[in-house]
Write an enzyme that holds these catalytic residues in place. Structure first.
Site, PDB file in Angstrom:
ATOM      1  N   ASP A 183       0.547  -1.164  -0.267  1.00 27.66           N
ATOM      2  CA  ASP A 183       0.062  -0.004   0.069  1.00 27.66           C
ATOM      3  C   ASP A 183       0.960   1.246  -0.234  1.00 27.66           C
ATOM      4  O   ASP A 183       0.436   2.539   0.174  1.00 27.66           O
ATOM      5  CB  ASP A 183      -0.630   0.203   1.345  1.00 27.66           C
ATOM      6  CG  ASP A 183      -2.818  -0.323   1.060  1.00 27.66           C
ATOM      7  OD1 ASP A 183      -2.740  -0.859  -0.102  1.00 27.66           O
ATOM      8  OD2 ASP A 183      -3.309  -0.594   1.804  1.00 27.66           O
ATOM      9  N   ASP A 233     -10.407  -5.722  11.506  1.00 21.15           N
ATOM     10  CA  ASP A 233      -9.767  -6.782  11.845  1.00 21.15           C
ATOM     11  C   ASP A 233     -10.445  -7.662  13.446  1.00 21.15           C
ATOM     12  O   ASP A 233     -11.852  -8.185  12.855  1.00 21.15           O
ATOM     13  CB  ASP A 233      -8.291  -7.182  12.175  1.00 21.15           C
ATOM     14  CG  ASP A 233      -7.853  -6.206  13.490  1.00 21.15           C
ATOM     15  OD1 ASP A 233      -8.295  -5.646  14.138  1.00 21.15           O
ATOM     16  OD2 ASP A 233      -6.660  -6.832  14.185  1.00 21.15           O
TER      17      ASP A 233
HETATM   18  O1  LIG Z   1      -3.871   1.971   4.865  1.00 20.68           O
HETATM   19  C1  LIG Z   1      -3.223   0.467   5.579  1.00 20.68           C
HETATM   20  C2  LIG Z   1      -2.435   0.526   6.359  1.00 20.68           C
HETATM   21  C3  LIG Z   1      -1.754  -0.717   6.952  1.00 20.68           C
HETATM   22  N1  LIG Z   1      -2.101  -1.561   6.537  1.00 20.68           N
HETATM   23  C4  LIG Z   1      -1.078  -2.950   7.118  1.00 20.68           C
HETATM   24  O2  LIG Z   1      -1.952  -2.848   8.214  1.00 20.68           O
HETATM   25  C5  LIG Z   1      -0.750  -3.659   8.476  1.00 20.68           C
HETATM   26  C6  LIG Z   1      -1.125  -3.760  10.313  1.00 20.68           C
HETATM   27  O3  LIG Z   1      -0.862  -2.398  10.042  1.00 20.68           O
HETATM   28  P1  LIG Z   1       0.348  -1.798  12.016  1.00 20.68           P
HETATM   29  O4  LIG Z   1      -0.095  -0.684  11.858  1.00 20.68           O
HETATM   30  O5  LIG Z   1       1.269  -2.429  12.179  1.00 20.68           O
HETATM   31  O6  LIG Z   1      -0.709  -2.182  12.593  1.00 20.68           O
HETATM   32  P2  LIG Z   1      -0.814  -2.999  14.316  1.00 20.68           P
HETATM   33  O7  LIG Z   1      -1.498  -1.196  15.003  1.00 20.68           O
HETATM   34  O8  LIG Z   1       0.528  -3.682  15.342  1.00 20.68           O
HETATM   35  O9  LIG Z   1      -1.708  -4.077  14.010  1.00 20.68           O
HETATM   36  C7  LIG Z   1      -2.822  -4.450  14.855  1.00 20.68           C
HETATM   37  O10 LIG Z   1      -4.106  -3.785  14.363  1.00 20.68           O
HETATM   38  C8  LIG Z   1      -4.956  -3.820  13.354  1.00 20.68           C
HETATM   39  C9  LIG Z   1      -5.709  -2.813  13.249  1.00 20.68           C
HETATM   40  O11 LIG Z   1      -5.466  -1.167  14.224  1.00 20.68           O
HETATM   41  C10 LIG Z   1      -4.798  -4.479  12.027  1.00 20.68           C
HETATM   42  O12 LIG Z   1      -5.059  -4.206  11.125  1.00 20.68           O
HETATM   43  C11 LIG Z   1      -3.231  -5.369  13.015  1.00 20.68           C
HETATM   44  O13 LIG Z   1      -3.187  -6.671  12.011  1.00 20.68           O
HETATM   45  C12 LIG Z   1      -3.244  -5.760  14.115  1.00 20.68           C
HETATM   46  O14 LIG Z   1      -1.941  -6.271  14.258  1.00 20.68           O
HETATM   47  C13 LIG Z   1      -0.128  -3.482   8.882  1.00 20.68           C
HETATM   48  O15 LIG Z   1       1.400  -4.832   8.139  1.00 20.68           O
HETATM   49  C14 LIG Z   1       0.658  -2.112   7.667  1.00 20.68           C
HETATM   50  O16 LIG Z   1       1.657  -2.879   6.275  1.00 20.68           O
HETATM   51  C15 LIG Z   1      -2.420  -1.748   5.297  1.00 20.68           C
HETATM   52  O17 LIG Z   1      -1.944  -2.563   4.384  1.00 20.68           O
HETATM   53  N2  LIG Z   1      -3.229  -0.845   4.356  1.00 20.68           N
END
Ligand SMILES: O=c1ccn([C@@H]2O[C@H](COP(=O)(O)OP(=O)(O)O[C@H]3O[C@H](CO)[C@@H](O)[C@H](O)[C@H]3O)[C@@H](O)[C@H]2O)c(=O)[nH]1
Ligand SMILES: [Mn+2]
Length: 727
Positions: A133, A437
């Site tokens: 993304d 999620d």
């Molecule tokens: O526009 C976007 C935003 C995020 N992501 C992906 O989403 C994932 C999760 O994002 P991250 O910032 O790492 O979130 P966390 O706070 O670690 O994640 C928790 O919370 C998120 C929801 O808020 C869930 O999507 C995640 O799976 C969960 O682990 C990453 O691989 C990002 O690359 C995308 O693909 N597109």
């Protein structure tokens, strides 16, 4: 018969139920006490205490759902081959999501992808899709390199029975000095890492790194107009499992890079949007019935993980209505006492067992194997997608690189594709919450699907946890907003949820309404202390029976929490830090998250997904290992926190003086205990503010002292004229 899986209820369930009944009585007693004395305290004190105890009671009640029927599962992958042949295994599509090459270093995304490319699974049935993304040429470059490295890495893993198939994790555990073969492959990995870092730093793929016309054609898509928010679809097949072989002549699994089209005029729907695009692109190319979604930091730690999933998918009992199998999120590199409670022990080790005993684990975003069919309507009512090629039963009959397939794949990844379709509302991952999620899992459960929590002894996946307080509470703030979006949505767990899935709806409600936790934390961090400063008693005296009720309720809740935490493998140190984080989150991320939600629902600002940083800074890592609080960057979220810390310190010592010399010794005991307890909890904050110059920018001193003086002058208004027992 060879069992594939078993289920066992937790032994403490009966005790938990009895305790719940006793505690319920205590809660009613306390509420009765509040009502009884409502007129003997100032309205502010009475109402705030009544409100916060009602919130606590509500949170406690919804929490009991997790304790009603917790179960533990076990699966026996070693029996799988006795009931089915590898040629009968269903195909598996893996999606690895990344969104920002600066917060999510491409080399780490590569490590994650390589770790699953090396799954112990028939390679002709395995496809790994990378969803970028961030639309970054550096990420594509990293994957071009990864495809070349995979030719060496897979045979190496197979030959040496490697379990940590994430190269970085493997090399940090196994030092290459031992044998030349390892040395050679580690060298290869290091060289790749240097090239990728170079491209990330310079921001462009220089000519010397491009080795074929096909690669050149791909990188040429990054024209001057190409930005991460506005660009055409890029799909690049990096390994084609029908053609590409490793160095020993075995075929490799598919590896495909996808960056969906972005345009400023189209909502991206963040990760849910990315996952839906991946669902469609993968449908046109491989359409595997099982889909694994992974965040870019969640790499495999056990190549046999898909076989565990098959234990459930191929068992007729567990297969019925099964929508997904969820693995716990586990984290690498946690400090020994896990200062930020980033392990989410209560969620992953305790509460999810409770969810699993009802309708199944919640979807936690990563480490989740979906049955593709579950994303297309309820078990009894399949919702057909717009074109037959996306139907979950459609069999792809052309090679993935054939022009018709590639052109369809580009079409379904375009940003207008979802207009006037069911994607995001009734089909695929659901839109409308920043915790896509949790929300998607909830909607699937409401549709009648079930899920399974799979928690093997050897962690299946490892991810990164934030290592500064700022990153941590920023992540929680996003969840707070996402939860509130869900709690007040049309499909709220409190209305639709409780009606369709009963207790499970309440359980979902618990985490959706989380941020209201800021009410009791703020009230208990300020009101008793404010009264203490004035020497006014607001709780029962030590000699009154109501005092015992308070003691019972505090020790009961804390004690049960502690016992559960330790029974599921936690330590005292981790538990202490975990309860401390709860206090920290109330006046910071939960408070700000609620405000932001309010502003956003009034249309004053827009919802955004703040990607959690996964970059390790040396100084920060050092502080983290030493278990020192690191505020990261200045943020207004720290202001109420620091303010509460200071007020508790002052009120405790002033209260002490008042108690020594004063009259109402007995009446102030509870307030002193609360202030003292909060003070002990705030220790790392004082430490960061006073003792260390590195952790807390001088900015806090300034904002704090202003706010404190405001606050103290405000407290004068709370006092009623001529009434010294009230504040
Ligand atoms: O526009 C976007 C935003 C995020 N992501 C992906 O989403 C994932 C999760 O994002 P991250 O910032 O790492 O979130 P966390 O706070 O670690 O994640 C928790 O919370 C998120 C929801 O808020 C869930 O999507 C995640 O799976 C969960 O682990 C990453 O691989 C990002 O690359 C995308 O693909 N597109
Ligand atoms: Mn994460």
């Amino acid at each position: 018969m060879w069992p594939l899986n078993t289920t066992e209820p937790l032994r403490r369930t009966a005790l938990n139920r009895v305790f719940a009944a006793v505690y319920t009585c205590a809660i009613f007693g306390l509420l009765y006490h509040h009502v009884q004395i409502i007129h003997s305290r100032t309205p502010l004190v009475s109402l705030s205490l009544l409100l916060s105890d009602t919130v606590l009671a509500f949170m406690w009640a919804t929490m009991q759902v997790f304790r009603m029927r917790p179960i533990r599962r076990k699966e026996f992958p070693e029996n799988l081959l006795k009931v089915m042949k590898p040629s009968e295994f269903p195909a598996l599509d893996v999606f690895v999501c990344t969104a920002d090459p600066y917060k999510e270093p491409p080399i780490n995304v590569v490590n994650t992808a390589l770790s699953v490319v090396a799954f112990d699974y028939p390679t002709d049935k395995l496809s790994v899709y990378v969803s970028d993304d961030g639309g970054s040429a550096a990420t594509l470059f990293a994957f071009v390199e990864a495809a070349k490295f995979a030719r060496h890495w897979l045979p190496f893993c197979r030959k040496n029975n490697v379990l940590e198939t994430n190269p970085d994790a493997y090399f940090s555990l196994n030092h290459a000095a031992c044998c030349p073969e390892t040395q050679q492959i580690e060298m290869m990995y290091r060289n790749m890492k240097v090239r990728v870092a170079d491209v990330v730093n310079t921001g462009k793929v220089s000519d010397e790194y491009i080795t074929s016309d096909q690669e050149r054609e791909a990188f040429n898509k990054w024209t001057d107009n190409f930005s991460r928010y506005d660009h055409p679809t890029v799909i690049q097949v990096l390994i084609d499992n029908g053609k590409d072989e490793d160095t020993t002549g075995h075929f490799l699994p598919n590896l495909i890079y996808v960056s969906r089209e972005k345009s400023k005029s189209c909502p991206s729907h963040f990760k849910a949007g990315a996952l839906n695009a991946m669902l469609r692109v993968s449908a046109t190319m491989t359409n595997a019935p099982i889909v694994l979604t992974l965040d870019c930091d969640t790499s495999s730690n056990d190549p046999q993980t898909p076989l565990r999933v098959l234990c459930y998918v191929s068992n007729p009992v567990t297969r019925s209505n099964l929508s997904f199998v969820q693995f716990p999120q586990r984290f690498r590199g946690l400090s020994s006492n896990d200062i930020y409670a980033a392990e989410f022990r209560r969620l992953f080790f305790v509460n999810l067992l409770g969810f699993d005993g009802l309708k199944g684990a919640t979807y936690v975003g990563t480490g989740t194997f979906f049955c593709r069919r579950a994303l297309f309507g309820s078990p009894s009512n399949l919702i057909s997608p717009e074109i037959p090629e996306l139907h979950p039963n459609y069999a792809v009959d052309k090679p993935i690189q054939s022009p018709s397939i590639l052109s369809l794949a580009h079409h379904v990844a375009s940003c207008n594709y979802e207009n006037r379709t069911n994607w995001g509302s009734k089909m695929g991952f659901r839109y409308g919450s920043l915790t896509e999620d949790y929300y998607t899992g909830y909607r699937l459960h409401c549709e009648g699907w079930r899920s399974i929590y799979c928690m093997p002894d050897r962690p299946a996946f490892y991810g990164d946890a934030p290592i500064t307080l700022f990153d941590f509470i920023n992540q929680y703030k996003r969840w707070a907003i996402g939860g509130l979006q869900m709690a007040f949505a049309r499909y709220s767990p409190f209305t639709v949820g409780t009606k369709t899935i009963g207790l499970m709806g309440l359980a979902y409600g618990h985490y959706a309404i989380w941020p209201i936790w800021c009410i009791p934390t703020l009230v208990y961090a300020l009101i008793p202390q404010l009264a203490l400063l004035k020497g006014v008693s607001i709780f029962p005296k030590v000699s009154e029976p109501w005092f015992l009720l308070y003691v019972f309720m505090f020790l009961g809740a804390y004690g049960q929490d502690f016992i559960e935490f330790v029974l599921e493998g936690g330590t005292f140190g981790k538990w202490w830090n975990d309860q401390r984080m709860w206090m920290i989150m109330g006046p910071s991320c939960f408070l700000f998250g609620s405000f932001e939600y309010l502003l956003k629902s009034l249309g004053i600002s827009a919802f955004g997904f703040n990607v959690t940083s996964k970059v390790l800074d040396n100084d920060q890592s050092k502080r983290y290992e030493l278990e020192m609080f690191d505020f990261g960057v200045p943020s207004p979220m720290f202001v109420p926190l620091a303010m509460a810390a200071i007020i508790n310190l002052f009120s405790f010592f002033l209260g002490l003086l008042k108690m020594v010399g004063g009259s109402d010794k007995e009446g102030l005991v509870l307030q002193m205990l609360i202030a003292g307890f909060i003070m002990v909890n705030c220790w790392p904050i004082y430490e960061a503010m006073v003792l260390r110059s590195d952790a807390c920018p001088s900015y806090y001193y300034c904002s704090n002292s202003c706010l404190d003086s405001l606050y103290i002058s405000f407290s004068h208004f709370l006092k009623r004229e001529g009434d010294s027992t009230l504040i």
